[in-house]
Design a protein around this motif. Structure first.
Motif: not given
Length: 469
Positions: A44-48, A76-83, A163-167, A240-249
């Motif tokens: 699923s995708v979500l526009k923030i 899925q995390i990449a689709l939600l967090s990757n800016r 999604a492919a790059e995250a996998r 981590t970069r592909s998922l778009g995560l930072w901090g505690a994540d």
């Protein structure tokens, strides 16, 4: 009375034009994107675009991070967090705004002029509009609509790519960690062998050569382990970069080893036909070519007339006791004395043929990429299966027999260490082969649906636009 009559004559056409205007979608054109992505990948995708959407995305990411990641969760995390992906969704919103703007009639220009002096008063009211823009409105709307549809496909392609790059990053990170864990175990064995050889040397049962070989074996395994640790840390940061995560994540958990190989491969009857029909970048290129075709048609239609301005004038004049209210129309047409529109037509034709040639090249490349990806998918599976089914079991037998012969004093330390070194190399190669299969699987999927690393068509490089001014 003339002004009232004019308003009555203009009211019906204006209402008709306004009725054909496009309107903004509630989600910036994201619904078709979300439906296509869900149908192809199940994600699923979500526009923030609001604090509420950001909070929803963060909550969903937190739920996925609460357990060790698998490839599906990583995508899925990449689709939600990757800016970077969110920026692509913004580009879709920009295209929608351009589409809506292109469907709107040109804004009229209202001017007022007041002159007085010598007891005279002259007030002029002027209402002007670009008539050519009004006449070409349906064509320009169709062009913008095709460009908007192409932007949707580009957004889908960007989603597939993210999604492919995250996998891919996930499989590399897990494989690097699995290699690191294996080499840590191998170093413990090498350390024990080196210690044992030193003790045997103290009793005279092992020569200095045997001790040196055992120590060198331990040092080599330690060096290989250091490289594996570096690779593991590097691949984790790439994930981590592909998922778009930072901090505690960034403290997410990964499994200790790659998934098992599937029992059998997926069969695809006609990979070329599937790719040509489903590749999002190819669909977007076709839509962009359609927009260019319509742009060229509009350019040819307006080659002799590139500016028509119409205006309604209404004056109020007073001189002494006499008052006049003259009114009338003004039409301004650009006379093509020097440029008969041939430059625009020639340029449009070259731009169109450039796009046609690029599309044909891309179609050829898509077919080849699909064939190559399928060959790689099958070959990588066979290689990984060979390691799992034959090479590693044989290496286990060789190690066991070598140890028995060493205990029976039939071989020396050198042969035993050589056997162990070869076994370590085979195990590391088996992990790499298993990783390469999963990477080939991702490449095969993207070669069919889009979002791979292949070169995208540059159909819009010439900035297709309907030049009506």
């Amino acid at each position: 009375m003339a002004a009232i009559a004019l308003r009555r004559h203009l009211a019906a056409p204006l209402l008709l034009l306004l009725g054909g205007c496009a309107s903004f979608t509630p989600d910036g054109g994201m619904t078709p994107v979300a439906n296509q992505v869900a149908g192809e990948t199940g994600a699923s995708v979500l526009k923030i675009s609001s604090t509420e959407a950001a909070a929803e995305a963060q909550a969903r990411v937190a739920a996925l991070l609460s357990r060790p990641l698998d490839a599906r969760a990583a995508a899925q995390i990449a689709l939600l967090s990757n800016r970077g992906l969110q920026a692509q969704y913004n580009a879709l919103g920009i295209s929608e705004a351009d589409y809506v703007a292109a469907s709107l009639p040109p804004n009229p220009v209202f001017g007022v002029e007041r002159l007085s002096g010598g007891g005279e008063l002259d007030i002029e009211r002027r209402l002007a509009a670009n008539l050519l823009a009004l006449l070409t409105l349906p064509a320009r709307t169709e062009i913008a609509k095709s460009q908007f549809e192409a932007a949707r496909q580009r957004a889908v392609e960007a989603t597939f790519r993210t999604a492919a790059e995250a996998r891919r990053a996930y499989y590399r990170a897990v494989a690097a960690r699995q290699t690191e864990v294996f080499l840590e175990s191998a170093r413990r064995i090498a350390d024990a062998a080196a210690d044992l050889t030193v003790k045997l040397g103290e009793t005279g049962a092992a020569t200095k050569l045997d001790q040196a070989r055992a120590s060198a074996f331990y040092a080599e395994v330690s060096s290989t382990l250091a490289q594996a640790r570096l690779a593991s840390a590097t691949e984790r940061e790439a994930l981590t970069r592909s998922l778009g995560l930072w901090g505690a994540d960034t403290a997410f958990r990964l499994p200790s080893q790659l998934p098992r190989l599937p029992g059998r491969l997926r069969s695809v009857g006609h990979v070329e036909a599937e790719a040509v029909m489903r590749r999002t970048d190819l669909i977007a290129a076709r839509l962009e070519l359609d927009a260019l075709s319509k742009t060229l048609g509009l350019t040819e239609a307006t080659r002799f007339v590139s500016l028509i301005d119409g205006a309604y004038r209404s004056n109020y004049q007073r001189a002494g006791n006499e008052t006049l209210r003259p009114s009338g129309f003004e039409l301004e047409v650009q006379v093509p004395l020097f440029d008969l529109g041939e430059t625009k037509v020639r340029r449009g034709a070259e731009v169109y043929m450039q796009a046609v040639n690029l599309l044909m090249e891309q179609a050829v490349n898509v077919r080849s990429e699909a064939r190559a990806a399928y060959v790689g998918y099958r070959a990588r599976y066979d290689i990984a299966r060979q390691y799992q089914a034959k090479i590693l079991p044989l290496r286990k037998i060789i190690n066991e027999q070598a140890l028995l012969q060493y205990n029976g004093m039939l071989i020396d330390v050198f042969e035993l260490l050589t056997t162990e070194r070869e076994s370590i190399d085979s195990s590391v190669a088996a992990i790499a082969a298993q990783r390469d299969f999963f990477l080939a699987e991702v490449d095969f999927e993207t070669a069919i649906t889009g979002g791979g690393s292949g070169r995208a068509m540059v159909a819009s490089a010439a900035s297709p636009s309907a030049e009506s001014d």
